[in-house]
Design a protein around this motif. Structure first.
Motif, PDB file in Angstrom:
ATOM      1  N   ALA A  97       6.776   9.256 -46.681  1.00 15.05           N
ATOM      2  CA  ALA A  97       6.345   9.980 -45.486  1.00 15.05           C
ATOM      3  C   ALA A  97       6.671   9.186 -44.225  1.00 15.05           C
ATOM      4  O   ALA A  97       6.444   7.976 -44.153  1.00 15.05           O
ATOM      5  N   ALA A  98       7.173   9.886 -43.221  1.00 18.84           N
ATOM      6  CA  ALA A  98       7.607   9.232 -41.979  1.00 18.84           C
ATOM      7  C   ALA A  98       6.451   8.531 -41.272  1.00 18.84           C
ATOM      8  O   ALA A  98       6.659   7.523 -40.592  1.00 18.84           O
ATOM      9  N   GLU A  99       5.229   9.044 -41.435  1.00 21.03           N
ATOM     10  CA  GLU A  99       4.079   8.427 -40.773  1.00 21.03           C
ATOM     11  C   GLU A  99       3.891   6.971 -41.180  1.00 21.03           C
ATOM     12  O   GLU A  99       3.480   6.127 -40.379  1.00 21.03           O
ATOM     13  N   LYS A 100       4.179   6.671 -42.447  1.00 13.95           N
ATOM     14  CA  LYS A 100       3.999   5.303 -42.918  1.00 13.95           C
ATOM     15  C   LYS A 100       4.972   4.352 -42.242  1.00 13.95           C
ATOM     16  O   LYS A 100       4.607   3.232 -41.863  1.00 13.95           O
ATOM     17  N   VAL A 101       6.213   4.771 -42.095  1.00 12.47           N
ATOM     18  CA  VAL A 101       7.209   3.940 -41.415  1.00 12.47           C
ATOM     19  C   VAL A 101       6.787   3.707 -39.971  1.00 12.47           C
ATOM     20  O   VAL A 101       6.869   2.582 -39.444  1.00 12.47           O
ATOM     21  N   GLN A 102       6.326   4.758 -39.315  1.00 10.52           N
ATOM     22  CA  GLN A 102       5.906   4.638 -37.918  1.00 10.52           C
ATOM     23  C   GLN A 102       4.735   3.674 -37.774  1.00 10.52           C
ATOM     24  O   GLN A 102       4.701   2.845 -36.845  1.00 10.52           O
TER      25      GLN A 102
ATOM     26  N   SER B 121      -6.117   8.874 -47.152  1.00 12.44           N
ATOM     27  CA  SER B 121      -6.364  10.019 -46.283  1.00 12.44           C
ATOM     28  C   SER B 121      -5.106  10.862 -46.176  1.00 12.44           C
ATOM     29  O   SER B 121      -3.992  10.375 -46.385  1.00 12.44           O
ATOM     30  N   GLY B 122      -5.275  12.120 -45.810  1.00 12.84           N
ATOM     31  CA  GLY B 122      -4.122  12.990 -45.617  1.00 12.84           C
ATOM     32  C   GLY B 122      -3.375  12.734 -44.324  1.00 12.84           C
ATOM     33  O   GLY B 122      -2.287  13.278 -44.113  1.00 12.84           O
ATOM     34  N   GLN B 123      -3.927  11.897 -43.451  1.00 10.10           N
ATOM     35  CA  GLN B 123      -3.333  11.716 -42.134  1.00 10.10           C
ATOM     36  C   GLN B 123      -1.956  11.060 -42.188  1.00 10.10           C
ATOM     37  O   GLN B 123      -1.168  11.198 -41.253  1.00 10.10           O
ATOM     38  N   ARG B 124      -1.661  10.321 -43.270  1.00  8.97           N
ATOM     39  CA  ARG B 124      -0.346   9.695 -43.386  1.00  8.97           C
ATOM     40  C   ARG B 124       0.634  10.552 -44.179  1.00  8.97           C
ATOM     41  O   ARG B 124       1.749  10.120 -44.455  1.00  8.97           O
ATOM     42  N   GLN B 125       0.236  11.767 -44.514  1.00  9.79           N
ATOM     43  CA  GLN B 125       1.075  12.582 -45.391  1.00  9.79           C
ATOM     44  C   GLN B 125       1.314  13.979 -44.832  1.00  9.79           C
ATOM     45  O   GLN B 125       1.585  14.924 -45.568  1.00  9.79           O
ATOM     46  N   LEU B 126       1.220  14.106 -43.520  1.00  5.52           N
ATOM     47  CA  LEU B 126       1.423  15.407 -42.882  1.00  5.52           C
ATOM     48  C   LEU B 126       2.860  15.887 -43.031  1.00  5.52           C
ATOM     49  O   LEU B 126       3.109  17.095 -43.085  1.00  5.52           O
TER      50      LEU B 126
END
Length: 351
Positions: A87-92, A317-322
């Motif tokens: 997921a792109a959120e993790k990289v960010q 949490s779902g916040q890193r998997q949007l």
């Protein structure tokens, strides 16, 4: 110590108390905070880290995030190698937290280009620049016993105390296997009757390892695996090899200590449906790993007598998997359909 909460809609449907330890409320967002701290503590105690050293890790993201926070508090830098399909959120987040992020294509662990092997080489290269090393630490979460120790010494005792010494089953998915093995070992030492159950995802070989002693995934025979590690939308869980940490939870590999003694499979569709069910009825916005754990907890509860107590870890949490697990555009790639609404006590979507 993270809170232990009852998942009431699951309890009411199964007739058992189903509890979740809310590790997603940790500063780094999952139980990997415990592992990151333990890895650094043990490395410092062994004299393996010089001031300002770089901690290098191959990770799907969560351990890297936890290492960033722990390293910042100790004055270290972090270099993360991860597959480019996470997921792109993790990289960010990793970059925002100060890590150098190196993205690589998914590859088999036998390949030099597997993200763990790339991380190992990078750490070795940094250490070669200093006589006696100490410029870099390869965290090695899959094989480093500090992972197991973090949960054997911390998470397990906390959970047992929070359950007041009454727990009939503990259910957990595995990537590195440290949480399942560490918590499981501690619980078995308190009560040999407590079931320790692996929750495994599609495309992973770990279910068969626990159930029959052989690492095997049906998708291997069907030649339908799209990625080497696990053919699932869930990130950070499932594996096609036996890690040192997971082996510490298996009696045939750990010198005879009691540990993992049951396993259930959870499909991506069941996990996706469970995530939306818990959001609708418990107000919990959980990630894919936690959703897999909760679906497996229901499957385990159905095998136990009414009134039994089942615990699992709400690890993300779902916040890193949007952009992936909660992204409708990504579901078709994994053969998933949109989840449907069910009443709180209706868990018919779990086979």
């Amino acid at each position: 110590s993270t809170k232990l909460v009852e998942l009431r809609c699951l309890s009411e449907s199964t007739g058992c108390r189903i509890l979740g330890k809310a590790e997603f409320l940790s500063p780094g967002g999952c139980q990997k905070d415990r592992v990151a701290r333990q890895i650094i503590d043990e490395a410092e105690a062994a004299g393996l880290l010089k001031p300002g050293a770089t901690i290098v890790e191959g990770t799907s993201g969560s351990t890297g995030i936890s290492l960033c926070l722990a390293a910042a508090a100790r004055g270290y830098k972090v270099h993360v190698v991860m597959p480019d399909d996470q997921a792109a959120e993790k990289v960010q987040l990793l970059r925002r937290f100060g890590a150098t992020v190196e993205l690589v294509r998914p590859a088999s662990i036998s390949s030099p280009e597997h993200y763990v092997n790339v991380a190992r080489r990078h750490a070795a290269s940094l250490n070669s620049q200093s006589e006696g090393g100490g410029l870099a630490l390869f965290a090695d979460q899959f094989e480093n016993p500090a992972n197991f120790n973090a949960h054997y010494l911390g998470t397990g005792p906390e959970l047992w105390s929070q359950c007041d010494g009454r727990l009939d089953a503990f259910v957990m998915s595995a990537g590195t296997g440290g949480t399942l093995a560490g918590v499981g070992r501690f619980l078995k030492e308190q009560s040999a009757d407590t079931k320790v159950c692996l929750a495994d995802v599609q495309g992973s070989a770990l279910y068969s390892k626990v159930a029959s002693g052989v690492l095997y995934a049906p998708e291997q025979e069907e030649k339908s695996i799209r990625r080497h590690r696990a053919d699932t939308i869930a990130e950070g869980i499932g594996n096609d090899r036996l890690t040192a940490n997971l082996a510490m939870g298996l009696q045939e590999h750990n010198g005879g200590h009691l540990g993992i003694d049951a396993a259930v499979r959870v499909s991506d569709q069941e996990a996706l449906q469970m995530a939306h069910h818990l959001l609708a009825h418990e107000g919990l916005f959980l990630g894919s790993s936690a959703a897999v754990n909760c679906a497996a907890a229901v499957k385990m509860a159905r095998k136990l007598t009414p009134g039994s107590v089942v615990a699992t870890i709400l690890c993300d949490s779902g916040q890193r998997q949007l952009t992936k697990f909660y992204n409708e555009a990504a579901w078709a790639e994994y053969g998933l359909v949109a989840p449907t609404h069910h009443e709180a006590s209706d868990l018919s979507f779990i086979s």
